[in-house]
Design an enzyme around this catalytic site. Structure first.
Site, PDB file in Angstrom:
ATOM      1  N   THR A  45       0.770  -1.273  -0.198  1.00 33.69           N
ATOM      2  CA  THR A  45      -0.007  -0.052   0.151  1.00 33.69           C
ATOM      3  C   THR A  45       1.040   1.142   0.005  1.00 33.69           C
ATOM      4  OG1 THR A  45      -1.845  -1.253   1.253  1.00 33.69           O
ATOM      5  CG2 THR A  45      -1.745   1.366   1.186  1.00 33.69           C
ATOM      6  N   TYR A  58      -7.744   0.863  -4.361  1.00 36.70           N
ATOM      7  CA  TYR A  58      -6.280   1.252  -5.071  1.00 36.70           C
ATOM      8  C   TYR A  58      -5.849   0.118  -5.416  1.00 36.70           C
ATOM      9  CZ  TYR A  58      -4.658  -0.471  -0.652  1.00 36.70           C
ATOM     10  OH  TYR A  58      -4.177  -1.308   0.453  1.00 36.70           O
ATOM     11  N   THR A 124       1.331  -4.220   4.380  1.00 30.40           N
ATOM     12  CA  THR A 124       0.864  -4.819   5.739  1.00 30.40           C
ATOM     13  C   THR A 124       0.256  -5.719   6.052  1.00 30.40           C
ATOM     14  OG1 THR A 124      -1.389  -3.353   5.596  1.00 30.40           O
ATOM     15  CG2 THR A 124       0.919  -2.154   6.450  1.00 30.40           C
ATOM     16  N   ASP A 125      -0.326  -6.491   4.977  1.00 27.67           N
ATOM     17  CA  ASP A 125      -1.191  -7.644   5.157  1.00 27.67           C
ATOM     18  C   ASP A 125      -0.274  -8.832   5.676  1.00 27.67           C
ATOM     19  OD1 ASP A 125      -3.483  -6.329   4.359  1.00 27.67           O
ATOM     20  OD2 ASP A 125      -3.592  -7.637   2.426  1.00 27.67           O
ATOM     21  N   LYS A 197      -0.901  -7.451  13.057  1.00 26.17           N
ATOM     22  CA  LYS A 197      -1.792  -6.495  12.482  1.00 26.17           C
ATOM     23  C   LYS A 197      -3.270  -6.579  13.470  1.00 26.17           C
ATOM     24  CE  LYS A 197      -3.450  -4.483   8.129  1.00 26.17           C
ATOM     25  NZ  LYS A 197      -3.473  -4.575   6.731  1.00 26.17           N
ATOM     26  N   GLU A 319      -4.884 -28.609  28.750  1.00 25.75           N
ATOM     27  CA  GLU A 319      -5.918 -29.845  28.389  1.00 25.75           C
ATOM     28  C   GLU A 319      -5.630 -30.913  27.604  1.00 25.75           C
ATOM     29  OE1 GLU A 319     -10.304 -28.505  28.131  1.00 25.75           O
ATOM     30  OE2 GLU A 319      -9.371 -26.508  28.534  1.00 25.75           O
TER      31      GLU A 319
END
Length: 362
Positions: A45, A58, A124-125, A197, A319
């Site tokens: 981005t 975009y 950023t993903d 994120k 557990e």
């Protein structure tokens, strides 16, 4: 008389020459004092171009590194910049091939004594996965800083220019040496091991939910408030070389109420090397899925239990009987980072106990 006139006339250009040498000498001295920062651009981005200044639509990776630098001329006051376009994608398309390409180039440049630090621009993903991957295989204590943006470069109030400036600032500081891979976004400095994120669109999307930021960018300086305790970069046992062309196949399977073991069974049938199970609570699977995962281990598939919960460790001896089932508990590594760590661990060992220890040390 003629001789004196000649000397006076010669004195004028000599004076000009002395002044010019002083100016250029001063500029050379200033440049010599600046660190050299290599910027490796991968798209995202921060390099995106939108339909308008306020549109949320975009295209990622549309702007090259040269144009990014033109938008932030102030970085040249901080360092001598060497920009390089390694990839030009949205980070949702990040893959093993590009990881290896970036890592190999980073390690190659790290051996260049003229390079003092690195900035990697990235979407950023999947930034947290790439940061953690590089944190484990980069062989340098020179600062490595990743940055990106939540708004494309054409947006009104784009955050990319400030993030890029802060990233170069941080990478240029001697204080940043030996801290592993960092992510600088929204005036904060994050460590690769804990960053994640947390929001889909907000500029303050990144957090370190377990340990908090490494520090902040304030008044033109990086300020560090804690140290990184886990192994990374030069202390990491993981590595790649020019002959590394593939990574083991590891998948993530998400836990949920009324879950079906068919996803585990399908992964085993597909021939994966490892499964990261993002379970409920402390990484808990349903009874049916636990049985399927245990069967997967018997067939040679390595299983790491982690949690879909935002923060906290997935610990042994809860557990689930990890020793009995042959599972590995992820501790503070979330599902996506667990996938990265298991992938690299399987390049070094098939010993479950050793892999468990790696999840405690990294």
């Amino acid at each position: 008389m003629k001789r004196r006139t000649f000397l006076r006339l010669m004195g004028i250009p000599m004076l000009i020459m002395v002044l010019m040498l002083g100016v250029y000498g001063s500029a050379y001295a200033q440049n010599a004092q600046k660190p050299t920062i290599a910027i490796l651009a991968t798209g995202g981005t921060i390099a995106g171009a939108g339909e308008s200044e306020v549109s949320s639509a975009y295209k990622s990776g549309a702007v090259t590194v040269d144009k990014l630098l033109v938008a932030v001329p102030q970085v040249k006051d901080l360092a001598l910049i060497k920009g390089e376009q390694v990839a030009q994608i949205g980070s949702q398309d990040m893959n093993n091939d590009i990881w290896l390409k970036v890592a190999k180039r980073l390690n190659e440049l790290a051996n260049d004594p003229s390079i003092d630090g690195f900035v990697i621009t990235h979407g950023t993903d999947t930034m947290e996965e790439t940061a953690f991957f590089l944190n484990l295989i980069a062989k340098t204590d020179k600062p490595i800083v990743m940055t990106g943006a939540m708004r494309p470069s054409t947006a009104l109030g784009a955050d990319g220019p400030r993030n890029l400036y802060d990233a170069v600032l941080t990478a240029s500081s001697p204080l940043s040496k030996g801290k592993g891979v960092m992510v600088v976004m929204d005036d904060k400095i994050y460590s690769a091991d804990d960053i994640t994120k947390t929001m889909t669109t907000a500029v303050e999307t990144f957090q370190c939910p377990n340990f908090g930021p490494l520090g902040y960018v304030l008044n033109g300086k990086p300020w560090f408030t804690r140290e990184v305790k886990v192994k990374n970069t030069l202390t990491s046992e993981f590595s790649i070389d020019k002959n590394t062309v593939a990574l083991p196949e590891v998948v993530i399977i998400y836990g949920y109420a009324n879950e079906n073991p068919m996803l585990v069974e399908a992964a085993v049938k597909a021939g994966v090397k490892g499964i990261v199970y993002a379970g409920m609570g402390n990484g808990n699977p349903s009874t049916a899925v636990e049985k399927a995962l245990a069967e997967a281990v018997k067939k040679g598939v390595f299983v790491v239990r982690t949690s879909r919960v935002f923060s906290g460790p997935t610990i042994e001896y809860g557990e689930v009987d990890d020793v009995k089932n042959g599972f590995v508990a992820s501790w503070f590594r979330n599902p996506q980072k667990s996938k990265v760590l298991l992938t690299l661990a399987l390049m070094r060992t098939n010993d479950v106990a050793k892999i468990q220890q790696m999840f405690k040390e990294y």
